[in-house]
Design a protein around this motif. Structure first.
Motif, mmCIF file in Angstrom:
data_model
loop_
_atom_site.group_PDB
_atom_site.id
_atom_site.type_symbol
_atom_site.label_atom_id
_atom_site.label_comp_id
_atom_site.label_asym_id
_atom_site.label_seq_id
_atom_site.Cartn_x
_atom_site.Cartn_y
_atom_site.Cartn_z
ATOM 1 N N LEU A 1 0.957 3.178 -3.197
ATOM 2 C CA LEU A 1 -0.260 3.738 -3.790
ATOM 3 C C LEU A 1 -0.368 5.255 -3.623
ATOM 4 N N LYS A 2 0.349 5.789 -2.666
ATOM 5 C CA LYS A 2 0.293 7.254 -2.442
ATOM 6 C C LYS A 2 0.782 7.981 -3.703
ATOM 7 N N ALA B 1 -7.060 -1.345 0.520
ATOM 8 C CA ALA B 1 -5.871 -0.469 0.483
ATOM 9 C C ALA B 1 -6.011 0.562 -0.628
ATOM 10 N N ARG C 1 -8.671 3.243 0.335
ATOM 11 C CA ARG C 1 -8.125 4.120 1.374
ATOM 12 C C ARG C 1 -7.117 5.115 0.767
ATOM 13 N N ALA C 2 -6.233 4.610 -0.077
ATOM 14 C CA ALA C 2 -5.200 5.471 -0.677
ATOM 15 C C ALA C 2 -5.838 6.489 -1.628
ATOM 16 N N PRO D 1 0.806 -1.230 0.000
ATOM 17 C CA PRO D 1 0.000 0.000 0.000
ATOM 18 C C PRO D 1 0.836 1.276 0.000
ATOM 19 N N GLU D 2 2.062 1.196 0.488
ATOM 20 C CA GLU D 2 2.901 2.405 0.515
ATOM 21 C C GLU D 2 3.197 2.908 -0.894
#
Ligand SMILES: NC(=O)c1ccc[n+]([C@@H]2O[C@H](COP(=O)([O-])OP(=O)(O)OC[C@H]3O[C@@H](n4cnc5c(N)ncnc54)[C@H](OP(=O)(O)O)[C@@H]3O)[C@@H](O)[C@H]2O)c1
Length: 302
Positions: free
Chosen positions: A62-63, A91, A94-95, A59-60
């Protein structure tokens, strides 16, 4: 509009069939800038205006993948080993929210568990349907559900006709071939619906369900269509119990076919949804016979 002032759509699965279709339709339409997302951007530099790394299992990533995006198209790949669709989609939602995304398009499938009253278990359908609520409740300004059909392409790939014991080429599957239950389509045309939804959020951005359906057929109709075009394919119905143990993943396919037979692929009368999808796409999807003439030529199954 200059490329700088165009809104940006970030496309998950851009190297695959669904995401690839979405990307190409957006590029052809020209209203949006496209950011192709892949786990391997180095391998796919030429895909789009921007090619950026995104790994739904990390998920990191996806920012940066969703930064500055007006819209996101999300598809998850059930068949990729180790995939947890719920975790990946959660994920991504949320992103996307954190990045300020305005329009989220999720490629879902019908809830077989609900439709069959708990009798049939088809996780690659039901698992996607369970994600709808998360998308709906995330609070995007606009969200849209698209429903991919049974890809015509399956019949030239994973479900291509096989040599049978009697020497004919064809299918031996656990489904009644007389039952019309398969909503099918050329998956390359999913992009027209998704691009249309991004362009017309007023018509399709308030939680509408948009299925791509080029044809609605039984296996006998599929066989007849192909044989009229010069193929010589056969169909044999086999018991579900025998088929389900014949190769890894066969039980999943057997349950899916049992669902098509009992409830149809879409699981309910979807005429209004199909009509809206075609309106948003601006065209009627290609019928099976037309697709097969070009993409399943006679020599391919000979
Ligand atoms: N076949 C059918 O008839 C049918 C019908 C309806 C729905 N479906 C559904 O279609 C889905 C597969 O879609 P498809 O056919 O378009 O897939 P595909 O052509 O096999 O491509 C898979 C795509 O998923 C991306 N991907 C996989 N894991 C990822 C991850 N962890 N993070 C980011 N991207 C990831 C891959 O991107 P990179 O490798 O570039 O990272 C690739 O672009 C499945 O879930 C299936 O249930 C299939």
């Amino acid at each position: 509009m200059s490329s700088n002032s165009r809104k940006l759509i970030a496309v998950i699965g851009a190297t695959g069939q669904q995401g690839g279709a979405v990307m190409r339709a957006l590029q052809a339409q020209g209203q949006f800038k496209v950011r192709a997302l892949t786990r391997n951007p180095g391998k796919h530099r030429e895909l789009a205006d921007e090619v950026v790394e995104a790994d739904l299992d990390r998920p990191e990533t996806l920012k940066a993948a969703f930064a500055g995006a007006h819209g996101v198209f999300l598809v998850t790949n059930f068949w990729e080993p180790g995939t947890d669709e719920l975790k990946q989609a959660t994920a991504a939602v949320r992103a996307a929210k954190a990045a300020g995304v305005k329009h989220f398009v999720w490629s879902t499938l019908p809830d077989v568990e609900a439709i069959s009253g708990g009798k049939l278990h088809v996780p690659h359908f039901t698992g996607k349907a369970k994600i709808d609520r998360i998308v709906r409740e995330a609070g995007f300004a606009h969200h849209t559900f698209v429903i991919a059909p049974f890809f015509y392409q399956n019949l030239a790939g994973v479900l291509a006709p096989q040599k049978q014991e009697d020497g004919t080429l064809g299918w031996a599957l656990p489904i009644d071939p007389t039952v019309r239950g398969i909503h099918m389509g050329d998956i390359r045309e999913l992009g027209n619906i998704v691009a249309g939804a991004f362009a017309h959020p007023d018509q399709a951005g308030n939680g509408q369900y948009l299925p791509l359906v080029g044809d609605f057929m039984s296996f006998n109709e599929i066989v007849d269509t192909l044989n009229r075009q010069g193929h010589e394919v056969s169909f044999k119905r086999v018991p579900k119990e025998v088929f389900a143990t014949s190769f890894p993943g066969a039980a999943e396919i057997a349950a899916t076919l049992a669902y098509f037979q009992a409830h149809t692929y879409l699981g309910s009368d979807s005429r209004d949804r199909i009509a809206l999808a075609n309106k948003v796409a601006g065209r009627r999807p290609t019928q099976f016979s037309t697709w097969a003439r070009v993409d399943l030529p006679v020599h391919a199954s000979a």
